[in-house]
Design a protein around this motif. Structure first.
Motif, PDB file in Angstrom:
ATOM      1  N   ILE A  20     -25.245  -0.194 -13.103  1.00  0.00           N
ATOM      2  CA  ILE A  20     -24.825  -0.828 -14.570  1.00  0.00           C
ATOM      3  C   ILE A  20     -25.328  -2.040 -15.002  1.00  0.00           C
ATOM      4  CG2 ILE A  20     -23.042  -1.704 -16.119  1.00  0.00           C
ATOM      5  CD1 ILE A  20     -20.993   0.317 -14.476  1.00  0.00           C
ATOM      6  N   ALA A  21     -25.819  -2.865 -13.952  1.00  0.00           N
ATOM      7  CA  ALA A  21     -26.458  -4.379 -14.267  1.00  0.00           C
ATOM      8  C   ALA A  21     -27.818  -3.992 -14.591  1.00  0.00           C
ATOM      9  CB  ALA A  21     -26.305  -5.074 -12.840  1.00  0.00           C
ATOM     10  N   ARG A  22     -28.677  -2.938 -14.316  1.00  0.00           N
ATOM     11  CA  ARG A  22     -29.858  -2.612 -14.578  1.00  0.00           C
ATOM     12  C   ARG A  22     -30.094  -2.675 -16.041  1.00  0.00           C
ATOM     13  NH1 ARG A  22     -31.473   2.922 -11.278  1.00  0.00           N
ATOM     14  NH2 ARG A  22     -30.025   3.575 -12.675  1.00  0.00           N
ATOM     15  N   ASP A  23     -29.123  -2.333 -16.905  1.00  0.00           N
ATOM     16  CA  ASP A  23     -29.001  -2.381 -18.347  1.00  0.00           C
ATOM     17  C   ASP A  23     -28.265  -3.621 -18.731  1.00  0.00           C
ATOM     18  OD1 ASP A  23     -30.174   0.095 -18.726  1.00  0.00           O
ATOM     19  OD2 ASP A  23     -28.464   1.114 -18.310  1.00  0.00           O
ATOM     20  N   SER A  24     -27.065  -4.000 -18.104  1.00  0.00           N
ATOM     21  CA  SER A  24     -26.380  -5.103 -18.588  1.00  0.00           C
ATOM     22  C   SER A  24     -25.564  -5.996 -17.401  1.00  0.00           C
ATOM     23  CB  SER A  24     -25.605  -4.799 -19.649  1.00  0.00           C
ATOM     24  OG  SER A  24     -24.487  -5.878 -20.062  1.00  0.00           O
ATOM     25  N   GLU A  25     -25.923  -7.088 -17.105  1.00  0.00           N
ATOM     26  CA  GLU A  25     -24.982  -7.896 -16.211  1.00  0.00           C
ATOM     27  C   GLU A  25     -23.725  -8.026 -16.623  1.00  0.00           C
ATOM     28  OE1 GLU A  25     -25.690  -9.256 -13.058  1.00  0.00           O
ATOM     29  OE2 GLU A  25     -27.652  -8.543 -12.920  1.00  0.00           O
ATOM     30  N   HIS A  26     -23.657  -8.232 -17.854  1.00  0.00           N
ATOM     31  CA  HIS A  26     -22.292  -8.553 -18.566  1.00  0.00           C
ATOM     32  C   HIS A  26     -21.331  -7.314 -18.367  1.00  0.00           C
ATOM     33  CE1 HIS A  26     -19.137  -9.495 -21.393  1.00  0.00           C
ATOM     34  NE2 HIS A  26     -19.379  -8.524 -22.052  1.00  0.00           N
ATOM     35  N   TYR A  27     -21.784  -6.050 -18.723  1.00  0.00           N
ATOM     36  CA  TYR A  27     -21.036  -4.823 -18.542  1.00  0.00           C
ATOM     37  C   TYR A  27     -20.670  -4.518 -17.111  1.00  0.00           C
ATOM     38  CZ  TYR A  27     -20.982  -4.588 -23.635  1.00  0.00           C
ATOM     39  OH  TYR A  27     -20.839  -4.714 -25.010  1.00  0.00           O
ATOM     40  N   ALA A  28     -21.727  -4.894 -16.260  1.00  0.00           N
ATOM     41  CA  ALA A  28     -21.455  -4.114 -14.846  1.00  0.00           C
ATOM     42  C   ALA A  28     -20.355  -5.353 -14.494  1.00  0.00           C
ATOM     43  CB  ALA A  28     -22.816  -4.930 -14.143  1.00  0.00           C
ATOM     44  N   ARG A  29     -20.342  -6.537 -14.560  1.00  0.00           N
ATOM     45  CA  ARG A  29     -18.997  -7.729 -14.377  1.00  0.00           C
ATOM     46  C   ARG A  29     -17.897  -7.061 -14.808  1.00  0.00           C
ATOM     47  NH1 ARG A  29     -22.447 -11.483 -14.826  1.00  0.00           N
ATOM     48  NH2 ARG A  29     -21.836 -11.979 -16.860  1.00  0.00           N
ATOM     49  N   LEU A  30     -17.867  -6.513 -16.111  1.00  0.00           N
ATOM     50  CA  LEU A  30     -16.627  -6.068 -16.828  1.00  0.00           C
ATOM     51  C   LEU A  30     -16.055  -4.796 -15.816  1.00  0.00           C
ATOM     52  CD1 LEU A  30     -17.280  -6.375 -20.694  1.00  0.00           C
ATOM     53  CD2 LEU A  30     -15.594  -7.584 -19.204  1.00  0.00           C
ATOM     54  N   GLN A  31     -16.902  -3.917 -15.819  1.00  0.00           N
ATOM     55  CA  GLN A  31     -16.775  -2.523 -15.339  1.00  0.00           C
ATOM     56  C   GLN A  31     -15.929  -2.739 -13.705  1.00  0.00           C
ATOM     57  OE1 GLN A  31     -16.334   0.178 -16.514  1.00  0.00           O
ATOM     58  NE2 GLN A  31     -15.406   1.012 -14.642  1.00  0.00           N
ATOM     59  N   ILE A  32     -16.552  -3.667 -12.912  1.00  0.00           N
ATOM     60  CA  ILE A  32     -16.292  -4.005 -11.649  1.00  0.00           C
ATOM     61  C   ILE A  32     -14.701  -4.463 -11.725  1.00  0.00           C
ATOM     62  CG2 ILE A  32     -16.535  -5.365  -9.523  1.00  0.00           C
ATOM     63  CD1 ILE A  32     -18.385  -2.900  -9.860  1.00  0.00           C
ATOM     64  N   GLU A  33     -14.689  -5.664 -12.793  1.00  0.00           N
ATOM     65  CA  GLU A  33     -13.188  -6.057 -12.801  1.00  0.00           C
ATOM     66  C   GLU A  33     -12.262  -5.221 -13.399  1.00  0.00           C
ATOM     67  OE1 GLU A  33     -13.847  -9.279 -15.847  1.00  0.00           O
ATOM     68  OE2 GLU A  33     -15.079 -10.358 -14.527  1.00  0.00           O
ATOM     69  N   ARG A  34     -12.777  -4.096 -14.030  1.00  0.00           N
ATOM     70  CA  ARG A  34     -11.685  -3.053 -14.475  1.00  0.00           C
ATOM     71  C   ARG A  34     -11.370  -2.353 -13.340  1.00  0.00           C
ATOM     72  NH1 ARG A  34     -15.267  -1.466 -19.200  1.00  0.00           N
ATOM     73  NH2 ARG A  34     -14.593  -2.983 -20.921  1.00  0.00           N
ATOM     74  N   LEU A  35     -12.161  -1.836 -12.336  1.00  0.00           N
ATOM     75  CA  LEU A  35     -11.992  -1.291 -11.070  1.00  0.00           C
ATOM     76  C   LEU A  35     -11.060  -2.097 -10.106  1.00  0.00           C
ATOM     77  CD1 LEU A  35     -15.399   0.296 -10.554  1.00  0.00           C
ATOM     78  CD2 LEU A  35     -13.398   1.598 -11.065  1.00  0.00           C
ATOM     79  N   LEU A  36     -11.450  -3.201 -10.080  1.00  0.00           N
ATOM     80  CA  LEU A  36     -10.538  -4.360  -9.128  1.00  0.00           C
ATOM     81  C   LEU A  36      -8.980  -4.197  -9.726  1.00  0.00           C
ATOM     82  CD1 LEU A  36     -13.271  -6.835  -8.119  1.00  0.00           C
ATOM     83  CD2 LEU A  36     -12.388  -4.747  -6.903  1.00  0.00           C
ATOM     84  N   VAL A  37      -8.871  -4.350 -11.074  1.00  0.00           N
ATOM     85  CA  VAL A  37      -7.635  -4.479 -11.594  1.00  0.00           C
ATOM     86  C   VAL A  37      -6.935  -3.071 -11.187  1.00  0.00           C
ATOM     87  CG1 VAL A  37      -6.327  -4.480 -13.847  1.00  0.00           C
ATOM     88  CG2 VAL A  37      -8.080  -6.289 -13.412  1.00  0.00           C
ATOM     89  N   ARG A  38      -7.776  -2.105 -11.554  1.00  0.00           N
ATOM     90  CA  ARG A  38      -6.985  -0.670 -11.371  1.00  0.00           C
ATOM     91  C   ARG A  38      -6.656  -0.679  -9.904  1.00  0.00           C
ATOM     92  NH1 ARG A  38      -4.996   3.673 -14.103  1.00  0.00           N
ATOM     93  NH2 ARG A  38      -5.723   5.435 -13.156  1.00  0.00           N
ATOM     94  N   VAL A  39      -7.301  -1.135  -8.986  1.00  0.00           N
ATOM     95  CA  VAL A  39      -6.796  -0.856  -7.626  1.00  0.00           C
ATOM     96  C   VAL A  39      -5.858  -1.679  -7.196  1.00  0.00           C
ATOM     97  CG1 VAL A  39      -7.552  -1.296  -5.201  1.00  0.00           C
ATOM     98  CG2 VAL A  39      -9.319  -0.037  -6.657  1.00  0.00           C
ATOM     99  N   GLU A  40      -5.686  -2.961  -7.907  1.00  0.00           N
ATOM    100  CA  GLU A  40      -4.612  -3.876  -7.545  1.00  0.00           C
ATOM    101  C   GLU A  40      -3.116  -3.209  -8.462  1.00  0.00           C
ATOM    102  OE1 GLU A  40      -4.977  -7.923  -7.989  1.00  0.00           O
ATOM    103  OE2 GLU A  40      -6.708  -8.032  -6.696  1.00  0.00           O
ATOM    104  N   GLN A  41      -3.375  -2.533  -9.306  1.00  0.00           N
ATOM    105  CA  GLN A  41      -2.209  -2.070 -10.041  1.00  0.00           C
ATOM    106  C   GLN A  41      -1.621  -0.755  -9.439  1.00  0.00           C
ATOM    107  OE1 GLN A  41      -3.934  -0.721 -13.974  1.00  0.00           O
ATOM    108  NE2 GLN A  41      -3.267  -2.807 -14.877  1.00  0.00           N
ATOM    109  N   THR A  42      -2.696   0.104  -8.519  1.00  0.00           N
ATOM    110  CA  THR A  42      -2.394   1.225  -7.781  1.00  0.00           C
ATOM    111  C   THR A  42      -1.417   0.853  -6.634  1.00  0.00           C
ATOM    112  OG1 THR A  42      -4.177   2.498  -8.588  1.00  0.00           O
ATOM    113  CG2 THR A  42      -3.343   3.204  -6.511  1.00  0.00           C
ATOM    114  N   ALA A  43      -2.144  -0.407  -6.017  1.00  0.00           N
ATOM    115  CA  ALA A  43      -1.492  -0.952  -4.710  1.00  0.00           C
ATOM    116  C   ALA A  43       0.058  -1.454  -5.050  1.00  0.00           C
ATOM    117  CB  ALA A  43      -2.336  -2.354  -4.339  1.00  0.00           C
ATOM    118  N   GLY A  44       0.290  -1.912  -6.279  1.00  0.00           N
ATOM    119  CA  GLY A  44       1.629  -2.397  -6.659  1.00  0.00           C
ATOM    120  C   GLY A  44       2.564  -0.995  -6.776  1.00  0.00           C
TER     121      GLY A  44
END
Length: 81
Positions: A20-44
């Motif tokens: 994703i960062a090849r096109d946008s560092e900003h959206y790469a960061r956002l997507q990784i944050e979304r994935l990490l939040v999703r994993v943490e929600q699933t862990a709960g």
């Protein structure tokens, strides 16, 4: 509860970010944050996940987000209570 990331999962996360960062560092960061939040929600709430039909006899489960059709697969035995 601890989340144990496999080497493959960490590599996949880096690969997603780099792609994703090849096109946008900003959206790469956002997507990784979304994935990490999703994993943490699933862990709960790991029991909210659905069994993976291809591996019905295992403790592999997945959680799907309908809006994006993305899935997070996880193994119930990986969760430490």
């Amino acid at each position: 509860m601890n989340i144990i990331w496999s080497a493959q999962a960490r590599g996949d996360l880096r690969a997603i970010r780099n792609f994703i960062a090849r096109d946008s560092e900003h959206y790469a960061r956002l997507q990784i944050e979304r994935l990490l939040v999703r994993v943490e929600q699933t862990a709960g709430m790991p029991s909210k996940g659905h069994p993976v039909h291809e591996f019905i006899e295992s403790d592999l489960r997945k959680s799907t987000k309908a809006a994006t059709e993305s899935s997070t697969a996880f193994r119930m035995s990986s969760f430490k209570w």
